[in-house]
Design a protein around this motif. Structure first.
Motif, mmCIF file in Angstrom:
data_model
loop_
_atom_site.group_PDB
_atom_site.id
_atom_site.type_symbol
_atom_site.label_atom_id
_atom_site.label_comp_id
_atom_site.label_asym_id
_atom_site.label_seq_id
_atom_site.Cartn_x
_atom_site.Cartn_y
_atom_site.Cartn_z
ATOM 1 N N ILE C 31 0.898 -1.299 0.001
ATOM 2 C CA ILE C 31 -0.033 -0.025 -0.084
ATOM 3 C C ILE C 31 0.768 1.334 -0.020
ATOM 4 O O ILE C 31 0.433 2.356 -0.519
ATOM 5 N N ILE C 32 1.944 1.171 0.538
ATOM 6 C CA ILE C 32 2.854 2.428 0.626
ATOM 7 C C ILE C 32 3.576 2.598 -0.837
ATOM 8 O O ILE C 32 3.774 3.701 -1.258
ATOM 9 N N LEU C 42 -4.335 13.122 -5.324
ATOM 10 C CA LEU C 42 -5.200 12.448 -4.427
ATOM 11 C C LEU C 42 -6.435 11.803 -4.826
ATOM 12 O O LEU C 42 -6.871 10.820 -4.454
ATOM 13 N N LEU C 118 -7.451 5.215 4.660
ATOM 14 C CA LEU C 118 -6.969 6.582 5.062
ATOM 15 C C LEU C 118 -5.873 6.751 4.324
ATOM 16 O O LEU C 118 -5.721 8.018 3.359
ATOM 17 N N PHE C 119 -4.462 5.985 4.006
ATOM 18 C CA PHE C 119 -3.571 6.367 3.316
ATOM 19 C C PHE C 119 -3.929 6.760 2.065
ATOM 20 O O PHE C 119 -3.125 7.534 1.199
#
Lengths: 252, 194, 222
Positions: C31-32, C42, C118-119
């Motif tokens: 995910i990162i 975003l 959220l990330f």
């Protein structure tokens, strides 16, 4: 773990028995002032004037910034411990490196959470992928990965060496975090306390500096109290392992 | 009380294309035991695994009458190193619909070790735990591959007593082993290279 | 008997050396990596969020599947599971082992979705939809993964075989899963139809997966 006594300078503290006696007296010496300073610092945080732009939410800074400093300080201590494990084979270095992990991970998580909560009213979002936030999140990931290494490898000596190597490789992240706000165009604000020179002519007013430093020093003392306690717990856990092995041998 | 009988006719097996043994036959009635010997590589393990149903033989017949229930003990102990001795045995007791582990621990002289993690035990102690599993649920035929490996004299005597009790109860034991198990009443089968 | 098997496997999974933390850690790493690769847009992240969560969860679930039966084979426990058991009973054992495996690796992934959502700048409805879809999809991956694990248990490079066998079969799970998660992001898509199909797939795999795995395990000739 042998009980041989080494009586030369700093190595005298390598003996676990001596470390246990020393740490037992030191822990309250760190813990009590830590609690006092943190309590005082929190009081100062709430009595400091609100920021004319950010209002009350600026108070989060008083814990957010110290958490960040502690997260990085913990990792620096782990880096030194890693060198102790790999280069000098100091017996307590393994324990020191392993014991610091949950504490550092907690400080990093708290830094991220408080920062996220502060970011929502200030920037309008809980999270952005800018350089500072991403590198701190990577630091958190490194902490978790090191914990996973210790859990996955049964042989404690091997686990300590593997974790030490990963710690050293990961230490490149620390300068990246520190300089990320300078090297990249980030949403996160630039450092207000970037050097000792800056301290003489600070960008923050004294009403903000006092709570900040009080809490920072309080948390540092808390770290030492927690770290020593965690090291003692780890040493006891290894002793318990040895005892159960001895019990198995004696039972026949 | 069991009324076990195990009859094997003309059994042959091979592994990886190489014939291991051919035309093996034996007959065990109630209370009989068989000791399987032979040089390494002649197929003792394969024979036991054929009897257990884990490997298909090339030809021959295996007939088990009476209650069709088996215990198999292989080279490995089937215990998890991260669990304690008691946790391991309690699992097998629950899995095999067996009874409480207390008497099995007593019989195998393991009571003092029951709360230690399995991986701190010596290999002889681990083998005793594996043997204790056999006592948790009553099964009529015991197929054992080198049951006494790593055991000292005292423990070997315990194990021999365990076998005698099972045979006296009407069960069968087939054991592949180099060590004499004390009882002259056992049949022997010597495997030779095919 | 099955309760004992479930509890043992869960206990082993959460103790030192088990797979509990690794799957979530791997999921987090994936995910990162995604936003770093895609860039800081975003809105784009929010739109792609469900897809990233699914791919991350799929890869993380594949990680531990190879060990599903190998640990038991190495210490001799697998012999006892196969001994005297017919295929239906063995299938039930595989089902229980899959449930235990999901409790240790899949369930933590599902619980981590709100944080990772959220990330990825996902809104709460999207996060909930993704959670629901993954809560049904990750067990499906475990059930069908058992087939690959059983087929490859005697092989040295079994892990690769697991991935090769299950990836084609997982494609419908992925399609419906991402579709269901996207429904909260894209108002033109409905949530219930893909979610219902996903649930049906999960139930189907819950039966066929263990049976196929049992056939493979019974047929081991060693």
């Amino acid at each position: 773990m042998s009980d041989a006594v080494i009586n030369s300078g700093l190595a005298a503290y390598a003996n676990p028995a001596r470390f246990m006696r020393l740490s037992q007296t030191l822990v309250p010496f760190f813990a009590l002032p830590a609690v006092a300073l943190i309590a005082y610092g929190l009081w100062l945080s709430f009595t400091a004037p609100a920021d004319y732009q950010q209002g009350e939410t600026v108070r989060i800074m008083f814990i957010h910034v110290p958490f960040a400093w502690l997260a990085m300080m913990t990792y620096s201590i782990m880096t030194i411990a890693a060198l102790g494990t790999l280069v000098w084979r100091h017996p307590l270095a393994d324990v020191a490196g392993k014991a610091a992990l949950p504490i550092g991970a907690a400080f990093t998580a708290l830094c991220l959470i408080t920062g996220s909560l502060w970011g929502r009213p200030t920037w309008g979002t809980y999270w952005v992928w800018d350089a500072r936030l991403t590198s701190v999140l990577v630091l958190f990931l490194i902490y978790l990965g090191l914990i996973a290494i210790h859990r996955a490898i049964e042989d404690k000596g091997l686990a300590a060496r593997a974790a030490a190597i990963v710690t050293l490789v990961g230490s490149i992240n620390l300068p990246i975090i520190k300089y990320s706000v300078q090297w990249w165009n980030t949403l996160h604000q630039p450092a207000s306390i970037s050097s000792l020179k800056r301290l003489a002519n600070p960008a923050l007013p004294p009403e903000y500096l006092w709570p900040l430093f009080t809490i920072a020093i309080g948390l540092t003392l808390l770290f030492f109290a927690l770290h020593l306690t965690a090291m003692r717990a780890e040493i006891w856990s290894r002793k318990a392992d040895g005892l159960s092995r001895r019990m198995a041998r004696q039972a026949g | 009380m069991f009324n076990a009988s195990l009859s094997v006719t003309d059994l042959s097996a091979s592994r990886g294309g190489f014939a291991l043994f051919e035309s093996v036959s034996f007959n065990l009635k109630r209370g009989d035991a068989l000791r399987v010997t032979g040089p390494n590589g002649t197929g003792k393990t394969t024979l036991l695994r054929c009897l257990a149903g884990l490997i298909l033989p090339d030809s021959g017949a295996i007939k088990i009458s009476g209650e069709n229930s088996l215990h198999y003990l292989g080279h490995f102990n089937a215990m998890k190193p991260q669990l304690t001795v008691a946790e391991n045995l309690n699992f097998w007791a629950a899995f095999d619909d067996g009874k409480s582990i207390v008497s099995a621990l007593e019989t195998m002289n393991l009571s003092r070790l029951k709360d230690l993690p399995f991986n701190v035990l010596s290999s002889g102690q681990k083998r005793r735990v594996a043997l204790a599993r056999l006592l948790l649920s009553p099964r009529q035929i015991w197929l054992l591959d080198e049951p006494t490996v790593g055991l000292d004299i005292v423990s070997s005597t315990l194990v021999e007593a365990m076998f005698s009790a099972h045979l006296a109860n009407g069960g069968n034991v087939v054991a592949a082993t180099h060590t004499p198990l004390g009882t002259a009443t056992w049949q022997t089968l010597e495997l030779q290279a095919a | 008997m099955m309760a004992a098997l479930y509890l043992r496997d869960v206990r082993l999974g959460f103790r030192s050396g088990g797979g509990a933390m690794i799957a979530v850690l791997f999921f987090m790493s994936v995910i990162i990596m995604m936003p770093i690769a895609v860039g800081p847009d975003l809105k784009l992240l929010a739109r792609l969020g469900p897809a990233f969560l699914w791919v991350g969860a799929l890869l993380a679930s594949l990680l531990g599947l190879e060990r599903l039966f190998q640990a038991d084979r190495e210490d001799g426990s697998l012999d006892h599971l196969r001994l005297n058991t017919g295929i239906p009973e063995l299938a039930l054992m595989v089902f229980v082992k899959c449930l235990a495996h999901w409790t240790v690796t899949g369930l933590p992934l599902v619980l981590a979705v709100p944080l990772f959502g959220l990330f990825l700048n996902m809104e709460p409805p999207a996060i909930l939809a993704a959670m629901a879809a993954l809560a049904v999809g990750t067990p499906a991956i475990a059930f069908i993964g058992a087939v690959g694990a059983a087929a490859g248990v005697t092989l040295a490079r079994g892990g690769l075989l697991v991935a090769i066998i299950i990836l084609p079969v997982i494609v419908p799970v992925l399609i419906f899963g991402v579709s269901a998660a996207n429904a909260a992001v894209d108002p033109s898509q409905a949530f219930l139809p893909p979610f219902a199909l996903l649930s049906a797939l999960c139930l189907f795999f819950a039966v066929t997966g263990p049976f196929a795995a049992a056939v493979f395990l019974k047929g081991i000739d060693e």
